[in-house]
Scaffold this active site. Structure first.
Site, PDB file in Angstrom:
ATOM      1  N   ARG A 241      70.965 -17.239 130.367  1.00 39.26           N
ATOM      2  CA  ARG A 241      71.654 -17.009 129.101  1.00 39.26           C
ATOM      3  C   ARG A 241      73.091 -17.497 129.195  1.00 39.26           C
ATOM      4  NH1 ARG A 241      72.087 -12.231 126.323  1.00 39.26           N
ATOM      5  NH2 ARG A 241      69.903 -11.869 126.655  1.00 39.26           N
TER       6      ARG A 241
ATOM      7  N   GLU B 223      65.583 -10.945 117.137  1.00 37.70           N
ATOM      8  CA  GLU B 223      65.332  -9.632 116.549  1.00 37.70           C
ATOM      9  C   GLU B 223      66.365  -9.447 115.438  1.00 37.70           C
ATOM     10  OE1 GLU B 223      65.577  -6.215 119.151  1.00 37.70           O
ATOM     11  OE2 GLU B 223      65.197  -4.870 117.466  1.00 37.70           O
TER      12      GLU B 223
ATOM     13  N   LYS C 241      74.546  -7.811 121.269  1.00 36.43           N
ATOM     14  CA  LYS C 241      74.547  -7.440 119.853  1.00 36.43           C
ATOM     15  C   LYS C 241      74.961  -5.990 119.671  1.00 36.43           C
ATOM     16  CE  LYS C 241      70.523  -9.473 118.860  1.00 36.43           C
ATOM     17  NZ  LYS C 241      69.328  -9.863 118.081  1.00 36.43           N
TER      18      LYS C 241
HETATM   19  P1  ATP Z   1      70.737  -8.440 122.743  1.00 37.34           P
HETATM   20  O1  ATP Z   1      70.222  -8.228 124.143  1.00 37.34           O
HETATM   21  O2  ATP Z   1      72.208  -8.501 122.625  1.00 37.34           O
HETATM   22  O3  ATP Z   1      70.080  -7.572 121.715  1.00 37.34           O
HETATM   23  P2  ATP Z   1      68.822 -10.463 122.541  1.00 37.34           P
HETATM   24  O4  ATP Z   1      68.863 -11.475 123.587  1.00 37.34           O
HETATM   25  O5  ATP Z   1      67.788  -9.414 122.705  1.00 37.34           O
HETATM   26  O6  ATP Z   1      70.267  -9.903 122.374  1.00 37.34           O
HETATM   27  P3  ATP Z   1      67.384 -11.653 120.414  1.00 37.34           P
HETATM   28  O7  ATP Z   1      67.609 -11.572 118.964  1.00 37.34           O
HETATM   29  O8  ATP Z   1      66.174 -11.018 120.974  1.00 37.34           O
HETATM   30  O9  ATP Z   1      68.678 -11.067 121.109  1.00 37.34           O
HETATM   31  O10 ATP Z   1      67.480 -13.157 120.890  1.00 37.34           O
HETATM   32  C1  ATP Z   1      66.766 -14.200 120.283  1.00 37.34           C
HETATM   33  C2  ATP Z   1      66.646 -15.338 121.250  1.00 37.34           C
HETATM   34  O11 ATP Z   1      67.923 -15.806 121.633  1.00 37.34           O
HETATM   35  C3  ATP Z   1      65.917 -14.896 122.497  1.00 37.34           C
HETATM   36  O12 ATP Z   1      64.987 -15.890 122.850  1.00 37.34           O
HETATM   37  C4  ATP Z   1      66.999 -14.786 123.528  1.00 37.34           C
HETATM   38  O13 ATP Z   1      66.520 -15.089 124.784  1.00 37.34           O
HETATM   39  C5  ATP Z   1      68.031 -15.813 123.036  1.00 37.34           C
HETATM   40  N1  ATP Z   1      69.359 -15.420 123.449  1.00 37.34           N
HETATM   41  C6  ATP Z   1      69.991 -14.270 123.176  1.00 37.34           C
HETATM   42  N2  ATP Z   1      71.201 -14.224 123.764  1.00 37.34           N
HETATM   43  C7  ATP Z   1      71.348 -15.395 124.431  1.00 37.34           C
HETATM   44  C8  ATP Z   1      72.382 -15.963 125.243  1.00 37.34           C
HETATM   45  N3  ATP Z   1      73.513 -15.307 125.496  1.00 37.34           N
HETATM   46  N4  ATP Z   1      72.177 -17.193 125.759  1.00 37.34           N
HETATM   47  C9  ATP Z   1      71.047 -17.856 125.493  1.00 37.34           C
HETATM   48  N5  ATP Z   1      70.043 -17.381 124.754  1.00 37.34           N
HETATM   49  C10 ATP Z   1      70.177 -16.168 124.225  1.00 37.34           C
HETATM   50 MG    MG Z   2      65.700  -9.477 122.471  1.00 37.14          MG
END
Ligand code: ATP
Ligand code: MG
Length: 576
Positions: A273, A48, A283
């Site tokens: 994760r 995102e 984020k």
């Molecule tokens: P936040 O919850 O902090 O907003 P998010 O996981 O929603 O982060 P996205 O931009 O949606 O952030 O993530 C893009 C991709 O990266 C998704 O497929 C997510 O599962 C993966 N991802 C995000 N954070 C992690 C992490 N800590 N470890 C592994 N994969 C991750």
């Molecule tokens: Mg997300």
């Protein structure tokens, strides 16, 4: 697909697959055997664009693009941009830069959920027509109250049994902007008593007047994540939709939408994760640190963002190796930050040129060295890489050494310079301390006087005389003043989120996470260091020239120290 350097090229796919095996690749192998997707493997990385990527995303990028590489498949870059209030072009640009920097190529398949808004809308109408979705007038709070709990079933919305015609009419008017924000939602009509709360008539659309960074003001209804994500996967004919564990409970909904629409069905697979000690990865929190001025920006070298790590001096190779080393599993855990540093040291040790630099200078005068003379001494560029050769470094009567390398009254086991003691100056000479000059007011040593033994040129004694310490140094008249920025963990505690009532993670910020030293002195060859260039400063750690450098003053970030806590831990854990 470009195979990142230092990784097995993918000709047959076999070698790489044998090297990396995990439960996800096992599922893909099984799908290939059963012919589920007609031999295709197609993944996507779906950020995102509401912040910069962090090291957790790197795990996901390496996994998704790595699978595409290993199986001769494809991996799309998809921006999951369904939340206009928080998203921005700046984030899109940074995400693309970071994925490329990590060594991966989406080969032009750059997609946006917002490109699918019209298709998603039409599918929503289709569900309404099937009697599988309805317009609901409950407020957000009411929707929550009606949902029930894990122990209690939910209650049906009083609007649940509207006719298809009324639902279509209201939904079209929602799109047309006839109702205020939050007045109505479109909900899937599933089962208010379902044991899985995600299946209790989840919201598909909300009314929200916000200018979208790509679609402008064209829409005032926006799809929820669950409605947008799976359908986007299906549109792109993704075969394996890999996501983090929180989405396990969303899988039945993911599959329900696809089934009801009768469209191509990707398989959703969840993995744990990445969490790292001494940092935060959400984020929302990273944004708060940036906006609140707790760090200097998204690419502050203390941030766990890819742009921060890059600026700090991390290499893409070290991050890919880290991702390989930690692997993928189904259970959440926290990885020691030292493991990431270990991968970095392994990589930099092989390729960072060695240089001499003095961070906290103490003046040394060689009494018996001729005034005005200087000579060039040969220094090895990298003992790990014979091809790196040697360079010449000037030596003269006045030098700088580290303050820490001298003690007027040495404690036990201090073998470096002290009155009467002889040490080696690396690649130069043996020198012996014959006196000190002190500040008359404070009593601190401001100058150390030594004599040198000309027979030890290059740092070897012809008579086999031993010294217990080798110090780095720079020649005062030739050295270049620079600024050095030393870093500690951004947080004081391994789990910054673990705080007592009434406190939050920011209370765990480390007030000493940045220390600026200037002037430091470095050997003349470093004058031309370009931002991003990496070096090992002998005995001090790995350093990377920073973009804050000016023609007048180069700035170096300490990337990581030389001390290797992880190697010690690993050694301890290794079976005897
Ligand atoms: P936040 O919850 O902090 O907003 P998010 O996981 O929603 O982060 P996205 O931009 O949606 O952030 O993530 C893009 C991709 O990266 C998704 O497929 C997510 O599962 C993966 N991802 C995000 N954070 C992690 C992490 N800590 N470890 C592994 N994969 C991750
Ligand atoms: Mg997300």
């Amino acid at each position: 697909m470009v195979a990142p350097k230092n990784e097995p090229e993918n000709s047959s796919g076999k070698a790489a697959k044998a090297a990396a095996s995990d439960f996800i690749r096992d599922i893909i192998d099984e799908d290939l055997r059963s012919g589920r997707n007609g031999n295709r493997v197609h993944t996507r990385f779906p950020p995102e664009p509401n912040g910069y990527l962090h090291i957790g995303h790197a795990k996901s990028i390496c996994l998704n693009f790595g699978i595409a590489r290993d199986y001769n498949g494809k991996c799309n870059l998809r921006f999951d941009d369904t939340n206009p209030a928080k998203e921005d072009q700046e984030y899109i640009d940074s995400i693309k830069q970071d994925v490329q920097w990590l060594g991966f190529d989406w080969e032009g398949r750059e997609f946006y959920a917002s490109d699918y808004f019209e298709q998603l809308y039409r599918w929503a109408e289709q569900l309404i027509q099937k009697g599988k979705a309805y317009v609901c007038d409950l407020t957000g709070d009411e929707v929550r109250q009606y949902r029930g709990t894990l122990k209690e079933p939910g209650r049906e919305s009083p609007f649940r049994n509207r006719s298809v015609e009324e639902n279509l009419d209201l939904f079209r008017r929602m799109r047309a902007g006839e109702f205020p924000d939050g007045a109505r939602t479109l909900r899937a009509k599933i089962d208010m008593a379902h044991p899985n709360l995600n299946m209790r008539d989840p919201v598909m659309y909300r009314i929200l007047r916000a200018t979208h960074h790509r679609t402008g003001d064209r829409w005032c209804i926006y799809a929820m994540y669950d409605w947008a994500h799976g359908q986007s996967d299906s549109i792109e004919k993704i075969t394996h939709s890999i996501c983090t564990l929180e989405f396990e409970d969303h899988r039945p909904l993911y599959e329900w939408f696809i089934r009801e629409l009768g469209i191509p069905a990707p398989r959703q697979i969840e993995f744990a994760r990445l969490n790292l000690t001494y940092t935060v990865m959400s984020k929302r929190k990273l944004l708060e640190l940036v906006k609140g001025g707790f760090v200097k920006g998204w690419d502050d070298p203390r941030m766990p963002t890819l742009s921060g790590l890059r600026r700090r001096g991390y290499t893409p190779e070290s991050i890919r190796e880290f991702a390989r080393m930690i692997g993928v599993t189904k259970s959440n855990s926290t990885v020691d930050f030292a493991a990431l540093e270990y991968c970095l040291r392994q990589d930099l040790n092989k390729r960072a040129p060695r240089r001499m630099a003095v961070l906290r200078p103490l003046k040394v005068v060689i009494d018996n060295y001729p005034e005005g003379k200087s000579e060039e001494l040969d220094c090895v560029n990298n003992p790990e890489d014979a091809a790196a050769g040697t360079r010449r470094v000037p030596f003269s009567k006045t030098l700088y050494i580290e303050q820490d390398d001298f003690r007027e009254e040495p404690p036990p086991k201090f073998f470096r310079l002290s009155p009467g003691r002889e040490v080696r100056l690396r690649y130069a000479y043996f020198v012996k301390c014959v006196g000190v000059v002190k500040d008359p007011v404070t009593g601190t040593v401001t100058e150390v006087h030594c004599t040198y033994d000309p027979a030890t040129r290059g740092g070897d004694s012809p008579d086999g005389r031993k010294v217990k310490a080798t110090l780095h140094w720079v020649a005062a008249g030739h050295a270049v003043p620079v600024e050095a920025r030393l870093y500690e963990n951004l947080f004081l505690t391994p789990d910054p989120d673990d705080v007592p009532e009434g406190k939050d993670y920011k209370d765990n910020l480390n007030p000493r996470s940045l220390e600026v030293l200037a002037p430091c002195y470095v050997e003349p060859s470093l004058k031309s260091a370009k931002p991003g260039e990496k070096f090992q400063f002998e005995r001090l750690g790995y350093f990377c020239a920073d973009r804050d450098s000016t023609p007048e003053r180069t700035v170096f970030n300490r990337t990581v120290t030389l001390q290797d806590a992880w190697a010690k831990i690993e050694k301890k854990q290794r079976p005897a």
